[in-house]
Enzyme design. Structure first.
Site, PDB file in Angstrom:
ATOM      1  N   GLY A   1       1.022  -1.220   0.117  1.00  0.00           N
ATOM      2  CA  GLY A   1       0.051  -0.102  -0.041  1.00  0.00           C
ATOM      3  C   GLY A   1       0.832   1.291  -0.049  1.00  0.00           C
TER       4      GLY A   1
ATOM      5  N   GLN B   1      -2.427   6.770   1.529  1.00  0.00           N
ATOM      6  CA  GLN B   1      -2.229   8.120   2.332  1.00  0.00           C
ATOM      7  C   GLN B   1      -1.312   8.074   3.194  1.00  0.00           C
ATOM      8  OE1 GLN B   1      -5.555   8.298   5.505  1.00  0.00           O
ATOM      9  NE2 GLN B   1      -5.445  10.382   5.265  1.00  0.00           N
TER      10      GLN B   1
ATOM     11  N   ILE C   1      -0.398  -2.165  -6.185  1.00  0.00           N
ATOM     12  CA  ILE C   1      -1.469  -2.806  -6.714  1.00  0.00           C
ATOM     13  C   ILE C   1      -1.572  -2.341  -8.371  1.00  0.00           C
ATOM     14  CG2 ILE C   1      -2.734  -3.806  -5.032  1.00  0.00           C
ATOM     15  CD1 ILE C   1      -5.030  -1.757  -5.507  1.00  0.00           C
TER      16      ILE C   1
ATOM     17  N   TYR D   1     -15.841  -1.191   8.571  1.00  0.00           N
ATOM     18  CA  TYR D   1     -14.553  -0.541   8.749  1.00  0.00           C
ATOM     19  C   TYR D   1     -14.052  -1.004  10.144  1.00  0.00           C
ATOM     20  CZ  TYR D   1     -10.531   2.655   9.267  1.00  0.00           C
ATOM     21  OH  TYR D   1      -9.465   3.231   9.528  1.00  0.00           O
TER      22      TYR D   1
ATOM     23  N   LYS E   1     -11.245  -3.754  11.445  1.00  0.00           N
ATOM     24  CA  LYS E   1      -9.989  -3.296  12.214  1.00  0.00           C
ATOM     25  C   LYS E   1     -10.109  -4.108  13.757  1.00  0.00           C
ATOM     26  CE  LYS E   1      -8.379  -0.304   9.636  1.00  0.00           C
ATOM     27  NZ  LYS E   1      -6.893  -0.481   8.932  1.00  0.00           N
TER      28      LYS E   1
ATOM     29  N   ILE F   1      -5.435  11.301  10.495  1.00  0.00           N
ATOM     30  CA  ILE F   1      -4.238  11.547  10.333  1.00  0.00           C
ATOM     31  C   ILE F   1      -4.197  12.765   9.387  1.00  0.00           C
ATOM     32  CG2 ILE F   1      -2.120  10.836   9.361  1.00  0.00           C
ATOM     33  CD1 ILE F   1      -2.494   8.059  10.157  1.00  0.00           C
TER      34      ILE F   1
END
Length: 319
Positions: free
Chosen positions: A8, A12, A35, A143, A147, A173
């Site tokens: 990834g 972000q 990817i 989500y 997690k 963030i």
């Protein structure tokens, strides 16, 4: 010397983490995983090795880990909170099926794995003020469910197979480099872009809705310092609370107005984002991270705001 794979790397956090790790360990030791359709560009592509690393393809991950003799994986593959609610099956496939693939490769090839959790792992029944490290979670979003599963699955691979798994629960963030991309806390990034451009900002989150936030330099340090921490000191492993600042939209607005007095903000509440925000903590207790691996933050709201406006102004002036 560490050999690191960042899965990834164009996301972000990943885009900035990859460059920070290359500065720390040497560019040749940090592989930018991507990817198809999201290939690294610019300095991210030019400064070090890169490889296709789709978490949904365990065989491909194993080949990359073997080829580059990887010993540490930063697995950042996941959908952001609002996007995940619209694509729940994909969110699970990437976040959990993909994590299983990564952990299996780590078990077979003896890698350490960092897979971030989030304040989204908490729910309405969680204490919102000074949220404890160990407490009820029970999220009501896919989500958040993914997690919590990330934390538990990573712990299981550690206790069952001895895989060195570690993670933090990131707050929202904020970064001047990576634009927002579908998170509930993205308003706290968007607002700086509008302030720098001299435009009125429409806030999708109600006044008074506090959430934990963190400036990107602190978030990068948290990930790296946890992976460098002495494992003998770690009582916890997956899902360390890490905190830096907590504010609501009015607080960030007034912090910006101290430096840009003409800035204006109005409200137009997004029901989905607001519902998600209300299920998350106002402020987390991160004393376990501070005690077990000496975590500390460096930026608060005023210092972050000053740096964001300065750096973002310079960046937008050249685009």
């Amino acid at each position: 010397m560490k050999n690191i794979l960042v899965i990834g790397s164009t996301g972000q956090i990943g885009s900035e983490l990859t460059m920070t790790l290359r500065q720390r360990y040497g560019a040749e030791h940090v592989v930018a995983g991507y990817i198809k359709g999201c290939e690294p560009k610019g300095m991210l592509a030019e400064s070090g090795p890169m490889a296709e690393a789709d978490v949904t393809d365990g065989t491909a991950i194993a080949e990359v880990v073997s080829k580059y003799r990887i010993d540490t994986v930063y697995n950042l593959a996941a959908l952001l909170s609002v996007v995940a609610e619209h694509k729940p099956r994909l969110a699970w496939h990437v976040g959990i099926d993909g994590l299983w693939n990564v952990l299996e490769v780590a078990r077979e090839q003896h890698c350490a794995v960092f897979t971030p959790s989030s304040i989204g792992s908490f729910g309405l029944e969680t204490p919102h003020d000074m949220t404890p490290q160990d407490t009820v979670q029970r999220p009501r979003t896919i989500y958040g469910v993914s997690k919590v599963t990330t934390e538990l699955l990573s712990d299981w691979f550690h206790y069952k197979y001895g895989v060195d798994t570690r993670s933090v629960r990131f707050p929202g963030i904020i970064s001047y480099i990576t634009p927002p991309g579908g998170g509930t806390t993205d308003y706290a990034v968007d607002i700086y872009y509008y302030a720098v451009r001299g435009e009125q900002f429409t806030c999708p989150i109600k006044a008074g809705t506090r959430m934990d936030m963190m400036y990107m330099p602190d978030a990068l340090r948290a990930a790296i310092e946890l992976m460098e921490a002495n494992p003998d000191r770690l009582v916890h492993r997956n899902g360390f609370n890490v905190a830096a600042m907590s504010f609501d939209p009015d607080m960030i607005y007034h912090a910006i107005c101290k430096l840009k007095p003409d800035f204006k903000m109005v409200y137009d509440i997004d029901p989905l984002k607001q519902a998600i925000a209300e299920s998350w903590p106002d402020m987390m207790d991160d004393s376990c991270a501070r005690r077990e691996w000496d975590w500390h933050h460096e930026y608060d709201l005023p210092t972050m705001t000053s740096d964001m406006l300065e750096k973002l102004s310079a960046r937008l002036a050249h685009t």
